[in-house]
Design an enzyme around this catalytic site. Structure first.
Site, PDB file in Angstrom:
ATOM      1  N   LEU A 450       0.846  -1.197   0.000  1.00 19.90           N
ATOM      2  CA  LEU A 450       0.000   0.000   0.000  1.00 19.90           C
ATOM      3  C   LEU A 450       0.884   1.250   0.000  1.00 19.90           C
ATOM      4  CD1 LEU A 450      -3.157   0.510   2.250  1.00 19.90           C
ATOM      5  CD2 LEU A 450      -1.926   2.330   1.082  1.00 19.90           C
ATOM      6  N   GLU A 452       1.326   4.341  -2.905  1.00 17.50           N
ATOM      7  CA  GLU A 452       1.113   4.830  -4.274  1.00 17.50           C
ATOM      8  C   GLU A 452       2.416   5.318  -4.884  1.00 17.50           C
ATOM      9  OE1 GLU A 452      -0.919   5.297  -1.756  1.00 17.50           O
ATOM     10  OE2 GLU A 452      -2.691   4.248  -2.496  1.00 17.50           O
ATOM     11  N   HIS A 521     -13.229   9.338  -1.997  1.00 12.36           N
ATOM     12  CA  HIS A 521     -13.409   8.391  -3.101  1.00 12.36           C
ATOM     13  C   HIS A 521     -14.022   9.030  -4.341  1.00 12.36           C
ATOM     14  CE1 HIS A 521     -13.431   6.081   0.687  1.00 12.36           C
ATOM     15  NE2 HIS A 521     -12.665   5.270  -0.013  1.00 12.36           N
TER      16      HIS A 521
END
Ligand SMILES: Cc1ncc(C[n+]2csc(CCOP(=O)(O)OP(=O)(O)O)c2C)c(N)n1
Length: 718
Positions: A450, A452, A521
């Protein structure tokens, strides 16, 4: 691409036949004469640059290095490391104090001096700082393009290391066996995200990667114990699983050689990653503009001076391995070569300002040179593609169209890899990659840690290693931690003057969901990528365009952000007839969804559907609706032609109004279609607030069909 010359400097007679004597490693890879030569060259280059800069007033301005970084004190250990980076597919990922290593890997003295002077040619053609180097060597170790951001060198190296395994084991290109990736960093860089991200990748995957930490005790002015508690990263990593750790004195040639050979052999032997920390003095200020007197005492400076590795190298080698005369002969040779290099560098012309816009994007004309990285031109043209959609395709959801396109490309392109958080076993949190790992295996479709920054930096390294990475960022907002790698990827071709490129594809779901939003999101903010240099940005509104644009990106030469709108993934809005397995949509080609002569409406992604509904209320020939499909590049010709016909323009997008991409379009229309306008150009967009959660709030911020219709109406009446 020309092959770089082998490093100059005397090769010891008999250097390949190890002698076991009291001084000098018996390892045949370390040719001590070459170590001396390159270490002295590095020191001489720093001497020349610093002396010239000190006497700025008496030397011509064009001979002053505008941004000087010295490697004084770091030379010997780096050059010994260079002797061990000797496999055809090794790569080094280095930083601004790495010039000694680069000299040992093939950087010519001419280039080493010309580039800091900003002269034409060299590794950036005057575009980047002189010590931010690269070596695109196709027949020997590569030096990945460096960056100015501390810590950003780590994850691309992890990508290279993972590619070594992919080339050797998955593609069965056995010449990649036993290659390694080596990353260099100062002790302050161990505090960066990039360091930890790469360490996680390398150790969890047991990659052939060596972390080389040169600890000079200072990050500009900040001491090492601010970067890691106690100031010694190796003590803190002592219990890190799957990491071979060594620590030593980088001014002691014998110890350095022993530690480096041990670490390199460990990594090359397939036993996993290693980290070595070598302490070295910084015998200089941080950089030209830095005056270290403000933060270092005289006593600290002189205790560092006593640790100068060059006298120590001399007393280690002379007289047991080299004679006094040998040493002096090398010094004479260095003086001669550096003077010749300086003359050649100063004779080079300045870079040509008329070429400055070249290489922001790929130039695919056949006579332009191919960059190092991505698929070759021949590989891309063999994949081909057609702009005609196949007849009779079944209606597919957007998510299914992306999955089919990925599947097809995985089938026809063995260099393609698909990865991201949860992309493998689960098939992605949006289930877009469902089933692909089962079909193609975990080396081609895989979950990542995890991070980016790790996902994008790794993709860059893999692309430079000749693979075709397709990375998923789980939600648009979570690209934030990868901003540095994304930006550096976009400028990579330009700043290396087309020597390197990393045409990665980044799939990025975002925007509001079906009836739901939130600030994490549901971000779109696509304008950020349109503003970044070197990126293509695809904003498809339906499954057919998604197929064509994604395939274009995967078979293309430029890095691409491919935006998958959440509200389109599984809805009828996003669905379309499947246009075929070889369908491509070129970037920068809009589509006119509805002809009209009253007003031009420009939109992209999910808002296209709301615009279409709004337009339907105005009768047949009123609204001309343009779906841009891509915002970088964007089809201004199509928009301008339409506005010149209608005289009116409304731009609709989901991203925030202020400095949203609509502002760019409006400015262009105002300038290039001004005399055709019968009404002010209008923009309908979210009014500068983040996406809210409750549907009532979401409806309040998103442009609705009614709102769009009202603004079209107002523009028609204006
Ligand atoms: C991301 C980022 N933050 C800050 C800087 C400014 N900066 C340049 S070098 C440096 C210190 C780095 O020290 P270290 O990693 O120990 O290497 P050294 O210069 O000592 O060789 C800083 C803070 C930068 N270049 N990049």
């Amino acid at each position: 691409m020309t092959t770089l010359p082998v490093p100059r400097g005397p090769r010891s007679r008999g250097a390949d036949k190890p002698r076991k004597d009291s001084a000098g490693s018996a390892d045949p890879r370390i040719d001590w004469r070459r170590v001396v030569y390159h270490a002295l060259v590095s020191r001489a280059l720093d001497d020349v640059e610093e002396a010239t800069n000190r006497n700025k007033t008496s030397v011509p301005r064009e001979h002053v290095v505008l941004y000087q970084f010295s490697a004084r004190g770091h030379e010997v250990a780096q050059v010994i490391l260079g002797a061990l980076i000797n496999h055809r597919h090794d790569a080094a990922s280095a930083y601004y104090r790495s010039r000694p290593l680069l000299l040992s890997l093939g950087l010519t003295i001419d280039d080493a001096l010309a580039s800091p002077l900003g002269r034409a040619g060299g590794f950036s053609d005057g575009r980047d700082i002189g010590v931010v180097c690269n070596i695109p060597n196709r027949d020997g170790p590569v030096v990945l393009p460096m960056s100015g951001d501390v810590g950003s060198q780590y994850t691309p190296c992890a990508g290279w290391a993972q590619s070594i395994r992919y080339h050797a084991q998955t593609l069965e290109e056995r010449e990649w066996d036993n290659a390694i990736g080596v990353v260099l960093g100062g002790e302050a860089s161990v505090a960066t995200n990039g360091f930890w991200s790469a360490l996680t990748i390398a150790t969890t995957l047991s990659l052939p990667m060596l972390f080389y930490i040169e600890d000079n005790g200072l990050g500009i002015s900040v001491r090492g114990d601010m970067q890691t508690p106690g100031g010694d990263i190796t003590r803190n990593l002592a219990s890190f699983q799957n990491l071979f750790v060594r620590n030593g004195d980088g001014t002691d040639p014998e110890q350095t050689a022993a530690l480096l050979t041990e670490c390199v052999d460990h990594v090359r032997g397939g036993r996993g990653p290693a980290l070595v920390r070598l302490t070295v003095p910084r015998l200089c200020s941080h950089s030209g503009p830095d005056n270290q007197r403000g933060y270092r005492t005289e006593a600290e400076i002189s205790s560092d001076t006593e640790r100068d590795p060059l006298p120590r190298l001399r007393s280690y080698l002379v007289p047991s391995r080299l004679s006094d005369e040998d040493w002096s002969a090398i010094e004479t040779e260095v003086q001669r070569d550096v003077q010749a290099g300086l003359d050649a560098a100063r004779a080079r012309p300045n870079p040509d300002p008329s070429t400055i816009a070249r290489w922001v994007y790929a130039d695919d004309t056949p006579d332009s040179a191919e960059a190092f990285g991505g698929l070759s031109r021949a590989e891309r043209s063999a994949l081909g593609g057609t702009t005609s959609a196949a007849d009779g395709g079944d209606v597919v959801r957007f998510a299914e169209s992306v999955r089919r396109t990925l599947r097809r490309e995985l089938e026809v392109n063995p260099k393609l890899v698909v990865f991201g958080e949860d992309v493998g076993r689960k098939g992605g949190v949006h289930l877009v990659t469902e089933g692909l790992q089962k079909q193609f295996g975990a080396d081609r479709v895989f979950d990542t840690s995890l991070s980016e920054e790790g996902i994008i930096g790794r993709a860059v390294g893999m692309s430079i290693a000749g693979l075709a990475p397709v990375a998923e960022i789980q939600f648009r907002k979570y690209a934030d931690p990868a901003a540095e790698q994304l930006n550096n990827c976009g400028t990579l071709r330009w700043r290396t003057a087309n020597r390197f490129a990393a045409p990665i594809v980044v799939r990025m779901p975002g925007g509001f969901g079906e009836d739901v939003g939130d600030p994490w999101h549901s971000l779109s903010d696509e304008v950020r990528f349109a503003h970044a240099y070197g990126w293509q940005v695809a904003m498809p509104s339906n499954a057919a365009d998604a197929v064509g644009l994604l395939r274009s990106a995967m078979r293309g030469a430029n890095p691409t952000v491919f935006f998958e709108h959440r509200s389109l993934l599984m809805t009828s809005d996003g669905s379309a007839r499947y246009p075929g397995d070889d369908f491509v949509v070129p970037f920068g080609s809009a589509t006119v969804l509805r002809q009209g002569s009253g007003v031009t409406v420009v939109s992209w992604s999910a808002m296209v559907h709301r615009c279409a509904e709004a337009a339907a209320g105005f009768g047949d020939d009123v609204v001309e609706l343009i779906d841009l499909r891509t915002i970088a590049p964007w089809d201004h010709a199509c928009v301008l032609e339409s506005v010149r016909k209608t005289g009116r323009c409304v731009i609709v997008h989901e991203d925030s109004l202020t400095a949203g991409f609509g502002a760019e379009i409006a400015a262009r229309v105002a300038k290039d279609a001004f005399w055709h306008l019968d009404a002010p150009v209008d923009r309908v967009a979210v009014e500068n607030v983040p996406m809210p959660y409750h549907p009532v709030l979401l409806d309040a911020v998103l442009p609705s069909v009614e709102m769009i219709a009202a603004r079209i109406e107002a523009t028609l009446r204006a």
